[in-house]
Motif scaffolding. Structure first.
Motif, PDB file in Angstrom:
ATOM      1  N   THR A 273       0.844  -1.188   0.000  1.00 53.91           N
ATOM      2  CA  THR A 273       0.000   0.000   0.000  1.00 53.91           C
ATOM      3  C   THR A 273       0.879   1.237   0.000  1.00 53.91           C
ATOM      4  OG1 THR A 273      -1.922   1.061   1.077  1.00 53.91           O
ATOM      5  CG2 THR A 273      -0.164   0.246   2.515  1.00 53.91           C
ATOM      6  N   GLY A 274       0.325   2.371  -0.368  1.00 53.34           N
ATOM      7  CA  GLY A 274       1.074   3.620  -0.331  1.00 53.34           C
ATOM      8  C   GLY A 274       0.862   4.453  -1.577  1.00 53.34           C
ATOM      9  N   PRO A 275       1.186   5.741  -1.517  1.00 50.33           N
ATOM     10  CA  PRO A 275       0.966   6.642  -2.655  1.00 50.33           C
ATOM     11  C   PRO A 275       1.669   6.206  -3.924  1.00 50.33           C
ATOM     12  CG  PRO A 275       1.443   7.888  -0.652  1.00 50.33           C
ATOM     13  CD  PRO A 275       1.690   6.457  -0.326  1.00 50.33           C
ATOM     14  N   ALA A 276       2.879   5.654  -3.801  1.00 48.22           N
ATOM     15  CA  ALA A 276       3.604   5.241  -5.008  1.00 48.22           C
ATOM     16  C   ALA A 276       2.919   4.057  -5.678  1.00 48.22           C
ATOM     17  CB  ALA A 276       5.052   4.906  -4.673  1.00 48.22           C
ATOM     18  N   CYS A 277       2.349   3.139  -4.901  1.00 48.65           N
ATOM     19  CA  CYS A 277       1.582   2.026  -5.481  1.00 48.65           C
ATOM     20  C   CYS A 277       0.393   2.565  -6.273  1.00 48.65           C
ATOM     21  CB  CYS A 277       1.087   1.091  -4.380  1.00 48.65           C
ATOM     22  SG  CYS A 277       2.369   0.140  -3.533  1.00 48.65           S
ATOM     23  N   THR A 278      -0.267   3.576  -5.714  1.00 51.04           N
ATOM     24  CA  THR A 278      -1.420   4.177  -6.385  1.00 51.04           C
ATOM     25  C   THR A 278      -0.997   4.887  -7.661  1.00 51.04           C
ATOM     26  OG1 THR A 278      -2.565   4.467  -4.271  1.00 51.04           O
ATOM     27  CG2 THR A 278      -3.300   5.823  -6.113  1.00 51.04           C
ATOM     28  N   ALA A 279       0.070   5.680  -7.583  1.00 47.97           N
ATOM     29  CA  ALA A 279       0.538   6.402  -8.766  1.00 47.97           C
ATOM     30  C   ALA A 279       0.956   5.437  -9.867  1.00 47.97           C
ATOM     31  CB  ALA A 279       1.707   7.313  -8.388  1.00 47.97           C
ATOM     32  N   LEU A 280       1.591   4.341  -9.492  1.00 48.57           N
ATOM     33  CA  LEU A 280       2.017   3.351 -10.482  1.00 48.57           C
ATOM     34  C   LEU A 280       0.817   2.724 -11.177  1.00 48.57           C
ATOM     35  CD1 LEU A 280       4.319   1.705 -11.765  1.00 48.57           C
ATOM     36  CD2 LEU A 280       4.095   0.095  -9.859  1.00 48.57           C
ATOM     37  N   GLU A 281      -0.221   2.398 -10.424  1.00 48.05           N
ATOM     38  CA  GLU A 281      -1.403   1.784 -11.021  1.00 48.05           C
ATOM     39  C   GLU A 281      -2.106   2.739 -11.977  1.00 48.05           C
ATOM     40  OE1 GLU A 281      -4.773  -0.723 -11.829  1.00 48.05           O
ATOM     41  OE2 GLU A 281      -2.616  -1.003 -11.414  1.00 48.05           O
ATOM     42  N   VAL A 282      -2.281   3.979 -11.580  1.00 49.93           N
ATOM     43  CA  VAL A 282      -2.965   4.950 -12.446  1.00 49.93           C
ATOM     44  C   VAL A 282      -2.190   5.138 -13.745  1.00 49.93           C
ATOM     45  CG1 VAL A 282      -3.652   7.368 -12.684  1.00 49.93           C
ATOM     46  CG2 VAL A 282      -4.128   6.145 -10.552  1.00 49.93           C
ATOM     47  N   ALA A 283      -0.869   5.324 -13.656  1.00 54.90           N
ATOM     48  CA  ALA A 283      -0.066   5.533 -14.857  1.00 54.90           C
ATOM     49  C   ALA A 283      -0.097   4.305 -15.760  1.00 54.90           C
ATOM     50  CB  ALA A 283       1.374   5.870 -14.470  1.00 54.90           C
ATOM     51  N   THR A 284      -0.052   3.116 -15.160  1.00 54.80           N
ATOM     52  CA  THR A 284      -0.048   1.887 -15.951  1.00 54.80           C
ATOM     53  C   THR A 284      -1.368   1.719 -16.691  1.00 54.80           C
ATOM     54  OG1 THR A 284       1.490   0.820 -14.416  1.00 54.80           O
ATOM     55  CG2 THR A 284       0.178  -0.625 -15.849  1.00 54.80           C
ATOM     56  N   VAL A 285      -2.484   1.908 -15.997  1.00 53.00           N
ATOM     57  CA  VAL A 285      -3.800   1.746 -16.626  1.00 53.00           C
ATOM     58  C   VAL A 285      -3.988   2.775 -17.732  1.00 53.00           C
ATOM     59  CG1 VAL A 285      -6.288   1.946 -16.241  1.00 53.00           C
ATOM     60  CG2 VAL A 285      -4.877   0.642 -14.640  1.00 53.00           C
ATOM     61  N   GLU A 286      -3.583   4.009 -17.474  1.00 47.40           N
ATOM     62  CA  GLU A 286      -3.717   5.032 -18.514  1.00 47.40           C
ATOM     63  C   GLU A 286      -2.852   4.689 -19.727  1.00 47.40           C
ATOM     64  OE1 GLU A 286      -2.724   8.587 -16.435  1.00 47.40           O
ATOM     65  OE2 GLU A 286      -4.793   8.935 -15.759  1.00 47.40           O
ATOM     66  N   GLN A 287      -1.690   4.105 -19.478  1.00 48.62           N
ATOM     67  CA  GLN A 287      -0.769   3.795 -20.567  1.00 48.62           C
ATOM     68  C   GLN A 287      -1.287   2.665 -21.450  1.00 48.62           C
ATOM     69  OE1 GLN A 287       3.204   3.407 -19.115  1.00 48.62           O
ATOM     70  NE2 GLN A 287       4.142   3.459 -21.137  1.00 48.62           N
TER      71      GLN A 287
END
Length: 262
Positions: free
Chosen positions: A205-219
């Motif tokens: 868990t954590g902000p970096a996990c969230t940022a990674l998921e959002v960027a990956t899905v958008e990509q």
């Protein structure tokens, strides 16, 4: 190897920078702990394979100093511009000869699982080392922990995990080995390396996990829709769930780090 045939997460897309930043925040502390323990220091000659972003080669350059050498390679070096004290080269580890020999350290993180010519790439990395030099490989193992939300407690988590399964199916369809991380110690021994060891790191868990998921899905949004994994509306719902904090505990795959010396 074109981006449509090879690596799913093309470095030329704008979201790649966000992914590199999130990956650095998540995994650099573990990576640097391992490299520091091996004694990386002034005068070392190092090859950072598939560097992607700047954080690891920059750390290496600071450690080895002006008497050392850091070579950072990738098939797309667009995110490595302006690195001080680092030789940046465009290079495909699966097909090109190593960019140097007699090296003290070769390091690759999240690289080999995406390289179809893994055996040739691994042999190339070993061949670049001097006697006594260290090889450090780090790769995820999605097969050990396949969920984005290990605590699947509601429909938001169920949707997130369905999208993650689709993403991994897309990776597997491009010859990514989703059980590669666990094989690293054996592969190092098969290459004749000594003092082989390994461990795993698993952010949950954590902000970096969230940022990674959002960027990956958008990509990969278009590929998820084209592959029938999800509709555009479902992807929007997933991203909205993340933004609203309805799926706060997003995990990564375990990162397996293995090391050995020639």
């Amino acid at each position: 190897m074109t981006s449509d045939e090879g690596y799913l997460l093309d470095n030329r897309q704008s979201q790649a920078g966000t992914r590199f930043t999130a990956l650095a925040e998540l995994f650099d502390p573990s990576t640097f702990r391992h490299l520091d323990r091996l004694g990386v220091g002034p005068g070392w000659r190092c090859w950072e394979v598939g560097a992607g972003g700047v954080s690891v080669p920059a750390w290496l350059a600071e450690r080895v100093g002006p008497a050392g050498q850091v070579i950072a390679t990738d098939i797309d070096t667009s995110w490595l511009d302006g690195l001080s004290g680092v030789q940046v080269r465009r290079h495909d580890v699966g097909s090109d000869d190593p960019p140097g020999t007699g090296l003290d350290l070769v390091h690759a993180r999240l690289v080999l699982t995406h390289v179809p010519q893994r055996e040739r790439a691994l042999a190339s990395m070993v061949a670049a080392l001097r006697p006594g030099g260290w090889l450090v490989l780090e790769d995820a193992d999605p097969g050990l922990q396949p969920l984005l939300c290990p605590d699947e407690s509601g429909p938001e988590q169920e949707l997130a995990n369905r999208l993650r399964r689709g993403f991994r199916a897309l990776m597997a369809g491009r010859d990514a080995d989703l059980a590669f991380g666990r094989t690293l110690p054996r592969l190092l021994r098969d290459q004749g390396l000594h003092d082989v060891g390994a461990d795993a790191y698993f952010p949950i868990t954590g902000p970096a996990c969230t940022a990674l998921e959002v960027a990956t899905v958008e990509q990969i949004r278009g590929r998820l829709v084209d592959g029938g994994v999800a509709t555009g509306a479902e992807i929007d719902e997933h991203l909205a769930n993340i933004a609203a904090g309805r799926v706060p505990d997003l995990a990564t795959s375990p990162m397996i780090t293995a090391w050995g010396r020639v």
